[in-house]
Design an enzyme around this catalytic site. Structure first.
Site, PDB file in Angstrom:
ATOM      1  N   ASP A 174      27.021  15.365 119.502  1.00 18.89           N
ATOM      2  CA  ASP A 174      26.448  16.141 118.408  1.00 18.89           C
ATOM      3  C   ASP A 174      25.384  15.272 117.737  1.00 18.89           C
ATOM      4  O   ASP A 174      25.431  14.051 117.836  1.00 18.89           O
ATOM      5  CB  ASP A 174      27.562  16.516 117.421  1.00 18.89           C
ATOM      6  CG  ASP A 174      27.010  17.214 116.194  1.00 18.89           C
ATOM      7  OD1 ASP A 174      26.217  18.153 116.361  1.00 18.89           O
ATOM      8  OD2 ASP A 174      27.370  16.806 115.075  1.00 18.89           O
ATOM      9  N   ASP A 201      31.674  15.679 114.751  1.00 17.98           N
ATOM     10  CA  ASP A 201      32.333  15.372 113.483  1.00 17.98           C
ATOM     11  C   ASP A 201      32.544  16.585 112.596  1.00 17.98           C
ATOM     12  O   ASP A 201      33.278  16.521 111.623  1.00 17.98           O
ATOM     13  CB  ASP A 201      31.520  14.327 112.711  1.00 17.98           C
ATOM     14  CG  ASP A 201      30.288  14.957 112.076  1.00 17.98           C
ATOM     15  OD1 ASP A 201      29.445  15.478 112.837  1.00 17.98           O
ATOM     16  OD2 ASP A 201      30.176  14.945 110.844  1.00 17.98           O
ATOM     17  N   ASP A 219      31.888  21.629 115.663  1.00 18.43           N
ATOM     18  CA  ASP A 219      32.089  20.865 116.897  1.00 18.43           C
ATOM     19  C   ASP A 219      33.478  21.077 117.496  1.00 18.43           C
ATOM     20  O   ASP A 219      33.725  20.694 118.644  1.00 18.43           O
ATOM     21  CB  ASP A 219      31.902  19.353 116.630  1.00 18.43           C
ATOM     22  CG  ASP A 219      30.504  19.030 116.157  1.00 18.43           C
ATOM     23  OD1 ASP A 219      29.555  19.601 116.715  1.00 18.43           O
ATOM     24  OD2 ASP A 219      30.356  18.222 115.226  1.00 18.43           O
TER      25      ASP A 219
END
Length: 534
Positions: free
Chosen positions: A249, A429, A433
């Site tokens: 990410d 995080d 996600d």
């Protein structure tokens, strides 16, 4: 082992009978030593728990158990005390020792408005912390739950050894009985073949496999926890060692997740922008407001335009602050590629660039992953393509996919599987996600600032907000599996050799003791090497 010892006494082989049990106990002692060493790596996690906390009630301090603290309660944390519940500092500033949580040895400065995690140790001054979670949802409770359940998530190797021992042990006992019964029925010397059968039984004992493989995984998990990486079980450690591709990410993983002003163009641009943006809670607006140190102008009739920007009136002038789309919709021409534009009475007077800064170790982390043999490092983000490609090029990822929704990120992982990547890890995080972490073979959450949803969906949690820990985790996982394979090969090879020698009549009890206890010692000592990693 007990059966062989008793029979050896009955045969009058007292020295060998004692040797069997003596060396067996030495093996047990060394096994306990390595287990204790690994437990010490995890013990710091256990010590993060707090039995009592000081809660402010009607200007008085009342001692309560963490489980009795409610969301919104104010906790008083004195110097030297541990934070009991995840919360936000409402008064005071201090430095926190977070080594048990993140592996980071340097104290972390905290002030009003900053988040603090349970298990942190207050170093210097008294702080007042508002509880943001119940104890069962706090960082300490989640970590404890991970540690307690880790042993239940066994790797394929551990499960195989457990099943193997259940079948193997009765088979070799029956073979040992046959080894003495058949020759005796054929008229051969009973005592001679009983000794051979006992030698065979001791040599074939599966202790070395049954002890060394789970021990190796336990040592690996313990060593990783010492480096601030929590693994929820041996199966995830095994999967991590096989990773061929990793998806990352962007916001909060590669970047800091905090916007900063990088460029201001035009006279009075910042003053107008900060004055209006002070009425917005958008992260970019907050960054502009914090960056401006001057006096704000009194803006009236302020109106937020969701997804585009904000407008207001000052001194009978119409002010617009926002995106390129906001300017275009109001027929205002602007320079392309900027974040925030400021227009007064229909004319653009300047722009401000606000960017999410890249973490200092992100580029190094990606480079280390490639050196470790990861053949595909991909960045997935919901951010704009221009920004995403800039970040991706800066850190050196192989592929960049931008403007993705959570379900789009899952589709990108499916494409990696279709490209013959057998094992894929995902790192994130945020709440968005969680689907990706759950779909990947190994979901890795950045636990330092990670959301609850991401941590719950993940298989591995990096407690420190540092991407460079990822390559450390991969290397330790591979080292653990490598040592495990070495142990399996050595144990099986030596046992087969001694068993063949025994059946042919050239073996003795001392050789059998070596094949069992000696090989166990070799395997245990080999497993200890994992704990030596700094």
């Amino acid at each position: 082992m007990s059966f062989a010892t008793i029979c050896a006494f009955c045969l009058g082989e007292f020295v060998e009978a004692v040797a069997v049990m003596l060396f067996y106990q030495i093996g047990e002692f060394l096994q306990e030593t390595i287990v204790n060493k690994s437990r010490k790596s995890i013990k710091s996690l256990m010590e993060m728990q707090v039995d009592k906390a000081n809660v402010l009630v009607n200007d008085s301090i009342v001692e309560k158990a963490p489980e009795e603290i409610n969301i919104g309660d104010i906790i008083v944390v004195k110097p030297g005390e541990k934070v009991a519940i995840d919360g936000t500092i409402v008064r005071g500033e201090t430095t926190l020792d977070m080594v048990a949580l993140t592996g980071e040895s340097l104290p972390v400065e905290k002030k009003d408005g900053d988040t603090v995690l349970s298990g942190s140790i207050n170093n210097s001054s008294v702080i007042y912390v508002r509880a943001d979670k119940e104890y069962k949802d706090s960082t300490v409770a989640r970590i404890m739950n991970m540690v307690e359940n880790a042993s239940g998530n066994k790797s394929k190797a551990e499960n195989f050894v457990t099943r193997f021992a259940k079948v193997y042990t009765p088979i070799v006992v029956l073979m040992a009985i046959a080894l003495v019964a058949v020759p005796a029925l054929m008229g051969y010397d009973f005592k001679e073949w009983l000794y051979k059968a006992l030698t065979f039984l001791v040599a074939s004992c599966p202790c070395a496999l049954v002890l060394s493989i789970p021990l190796t995984f336990f040592a690996g998990i313990g060593t990783m926890s010492r480096h601030g990486v929590l693994v929820k079980g041996g199966n995830y450690l095994e999967a991590l060692s096989n990773i061929e591709a990793i998806v990352l990410d962007k916001t909060g993983t590669i970047t800091k997740g905090k916007f900063e002003v990088t460029e201001v163009n035009g006279e009075d641009t910042l003053k107008y922008a900060a004055s209006l943006e002070s009425f917005s809670t958008h992260p970019m607006a907050v960054a502009v407001t914090e960056y401006y140190k001057g006096e704000k102008i009194p803006v009236q009739n302020v109106e937020n335009i969701a997804g585009f920007g904000i407008k207001g009136i000052y001194d009978d002038k119409s002010i617009l602050v926002g995106s390129e789309r906001l300017m275009t919709d109001n027929n205002i021409s602007v320079t392309e590629g900027k974040n925030i534009y400021v227009a007064v009475d229909g004319e653009c007077i300047g722009y401000i660039n606000v960017e999410d800064t890249i973490k200092e170790d992100s580029a190094k982390a990606v480079s280390e992953l490639k050196k470790a043999g990861i053949k595909n490092v991909t960045m997935l983000t919901g951010d704009k393509r221009r920004i995403a490609e800039k970040v991706g090029n800066a850190v050196g990822v192989d592929n960049v996919y931008a403007e993705l929704l959570p379900q789009d990120k899952v589709e990108q992982i499916e494409k990696l599987y279709n490209e013959n990547c057998r094992y894929v890890a995902a790192v994130g995080d945020g709440i968005n996600d969680a689907p990706v972490l759950a779909r990947a073979d190994v979901g890795i959450a950045m636990g330092g600032i990670g959301s609850d949803a991401a941590i719950e969906a993940a298989d591995v949690v990096i407690m420190e907000d540092s991407l460079s820990k990822l390559s450390v985790a991969v290397k330790l996982a591979r080292r653990t599996i490598s040592i495990c394979r070495q142990n399996v090969f050595v144990v099986i090879a030596l046992k087969i050799l001694v068993l063949v020698i025994t059946v042919l009549g050239y073996g003795n009890m001392w050789m059998a003791v070596f094949a069992d206890v000696g090989v166990s010692l070799i395997a245990v000592l080999n497993a200890i090497r994992i704990t030596k990693v700094k």
